[in-house]
Design a protein around this motif. Structure first.
Motif, short mmCIF file in Angstrom:
data_model
loop_
_atom_site.label_atom_id
_atom_site.label_comp_id
_atom_site.label_asym_id
_atom_site.label_seq_id
_atom_site.Cartn_x
_atom_site.Cartn_y
_atom_site.Cartn_z
N CYS A 68 -23.65 0.74 -17.81
CA CYS A 68 -23.57 2.12 -17.35
C CYS A 68 -22.85 2.97 -18.38
O CYS A 68 -22.33 2.47 -19.37
CB CYS A 68 -22.87 2.20 -16.00
SG CYS A 68 -21.12 1.75 -16.04
N ASP A 69 -22.81 4.25 -18.15
CA ASP A 69 -22.15 5.22 -19.01
C ASP A 69 -20.73 5.46 -18.50
O ASP A 69 -20.47 5.27 -17.30
CB ASP A 69 -22.96 6.52 -19.01
CG ASP A 69 -22.50 7.47 -20.07
OD1 ASP A 69 -21.80 8.44 -19.70
OD2 ASP A 69 -22.81 7.26 -21.25
N ILE A 70 -19.86 5.93 -19.36
CA ILE A 70 -18.48 6.21 -18.96
C ILE A 70 -18.44 7.25 -17.83
O ILE A 70 -17.57 7.19 -16.96
CB ILE A 70 -17.62 6.65 -20.17
CG1 ILE A 70 -16.14 6.65 -19.82
CG2 ILE A 70 -18.05 8.00 -20.69
CD1 ILE A 70 -15.54 5.31 -19.60
N ALA A 71 -19.37 8.17 -17.81
CA ALA A 71 -19.43 9.19 -16.76
C ALA A 71 -19.75 8.58 -15.39
O ALA A 71 -19.47 9.19 -14.37
CB ALA A 71 -20.46 10.27 -17.11
N ASP A 72 -20.30 7.37 -15.39
CA ASP A 72 -20.54 6.67 -14.13
C ASP A 72 -19.26 6.07 -13.57
O ASP A 72 -19.20 5.73 -12.39
CB ASP A 72 -21.58 5.56 -14.32
CG ASP A 72 -22.93 6.09 -14.76
OD1 ASP A 72 -23.32 7.18 -14.28
OD2 ASP A 72 -23.59 5.43 -15.58
N ILE A 73 -18.25 5.94 -14.42
CA ILE A 73 -16.98 5.30 -14.05
C ILE A 73 -15.86 6.31 -13.85
O ILE A 73 -15.06 6.18 -12.93
CB ILE A 73 -16.55 4.28 -15.13
CG1 ILE A 73 -17.63 3.24 -15.38
CG2 ILE A 73 -15.22 3.63 -14.77
CD1 ILE A 73 -17.90 2.33 -14.21
N LEU A 74 -15.79 7.32 -14.71
CA LEU A 74 -14.72 8.32 -14.65
C LEU A 74 -15.26 9.67 -14.25
O LEU A 74 -16.34 10.08 -14.69
CB LEU A 74 -14.02 8.44 -16.01
CG LEU A 74 -13.32 7.20 -16.54
CD1 LEU A 74 -12.72 7.49 -17.90
CD2 LEU A 74 -12.26 6.71 -15.59
N GLU A 75 -14.48 10.39 -13.43
CA GLU A 75 -14.90 11.70 -12.95
C GLU A 75 -13.69 12.64 -12.96
O GLU A 75 -12.62 12.29 -12.45
CB GLU A 75 -15.44 11.56 -11.54
CG GLU A 75 -15.71 12.86 -10.83
CD GLU A 75 -16.11 12.63 -9.39
OE1 GLU A 75 -17.23 13.02 -9.05
OE2 GLU A 75 -15.31 12.07 -8.62
N TYR A 76 -13.86 13.80 -13.54
CA TYR A 76 -12.80 14.82 -13.53
C TYR A 76 -13.03 15.78 -12.37
O TYR A 76 -14.15 16.28 -12.18
CB TYR A 76 -12.79 15.61 -14.84
CG TYR A 76 -11.92 16.84 -14.79
CD1 TYR A 76 -10.53 16.72 -14.79
CD2 TYR A 76 -12.48 18.10 -14.71
CE1 TYR A 76 -9.72 17.84 -14.73
CE2 TYR A 76 -11.67 19.22 -14.65
CZ TYR A 76 -10.30 19.08 -14.66
OH TYR A 76 -9.49 20.20 -14.58
N THR A 77 -12.00 16.00 -11.57
CA THR A 77 -12.08 17.00 -10.51
C THR A 77 -10.98 18.02 -10.71
O THR A 77 -9.82 17.66 -10.93
CB THR A 77 -11.96 16.37 -9.10
OG1 THR A 77 -10.75 15.61 -9.03
CG2 THR A 77 -13.13 15.48 -8.77
N GLU A 78 -11.35 19.27 -10.68
CA GLU A 78 -10.41 20.36 -10.89
C GLU A 78 -9.79 20.75 -9.56
O GLU A 78 -10.48 20.83 -8.55
CB GLU A 78 -11.15 21.56 -11.49
CG GLU A 78 -10.24 22.64 -11.97
CD GLU A 78 -10.98 23.72 -12.75
OE1 GLU A 78 -10.52 24.87 -12.73
OE2 GLU A 78 -12.01 23.40 -13.37
N GLU A 79 -8.48 20.95 -9.57
CA GLU A 79 -7.78 21.38 -8.36
C GLU A 79 -8.17 22.83 -8.06
O GLU A 79 -8.27 23.66 -8.95
CB GLU A 79 -6.26 21.31 -8.56
CG GLU A 79 -5.73 19.91 -8.68
CD GLU A 79 -5.70 19.15 -7.38
OE1 GLU A 79 -5.52 19.77 -6.31
OE2 GLU A 79 -5.87 17.93 -7.42
N LYS A 80 -8.38 23.11 -6.81
CA LYS A 80 -8.69 24.48 -6.40
C LYS A 80 -7.39 25.26 -6.25
O LYS A 80 -6.44 24.76 -5.66
CB LYS A 80 -9.46 24.48 -5.09
CG LYS A 80 -10.77 23.75 -5.24
CD LYS A 80 -11.63 23.95 -4.02
CE LYS A 80 -12.84 23.06 -4.24
NZ LYS A 80 -14.02 23.52 -3.83
#
Length: 82
Positions: A68-80
């Motif tokens: 898989c790709d790194i994007a399948d493992i790590l995800e960035y979420t921005e605080e609202k």
């Protein structure tokens, strides 16, 4: 461009290894054996409880094993902002 010093909450990185492993029906034990990584290391990444620093070698072994790709493992979420 935004400066981190200007905001109080800048988001976080989530590890989505559990979803990938569950989809491929790979246990923590098997993943540990396939990657030659310690069981507790895989368990921490699986439970999204890895330390603040992520090891690029660990992530590379995981991606290679799961194909898989790194994007399948790590995800960035921005605080609202509230």
């Amino acid at each position: 461009m935004r400066k981190v010093a200007e905001v109080k909450k800048y988001g976080k990185i989530n590890i989505k290894l559990k979803e990938q492993m569950d989809d491929q029906k790979i246990s923590i034990y098997k993943m540990s054996k396939y990657t030659d990584l310690k069981y507790n290391t895989i368990k921490d990444y699986y439970n999204n409880k890895a330390l603040a620093r992520y090891d690029s070698d660990v992530l590379a072994k995981i991606c290679y094993t799961l194909q898989c790709d790194i994007a399948d493992i790590l995800e960035y979420t921005e605080e609202k902002e509230s």
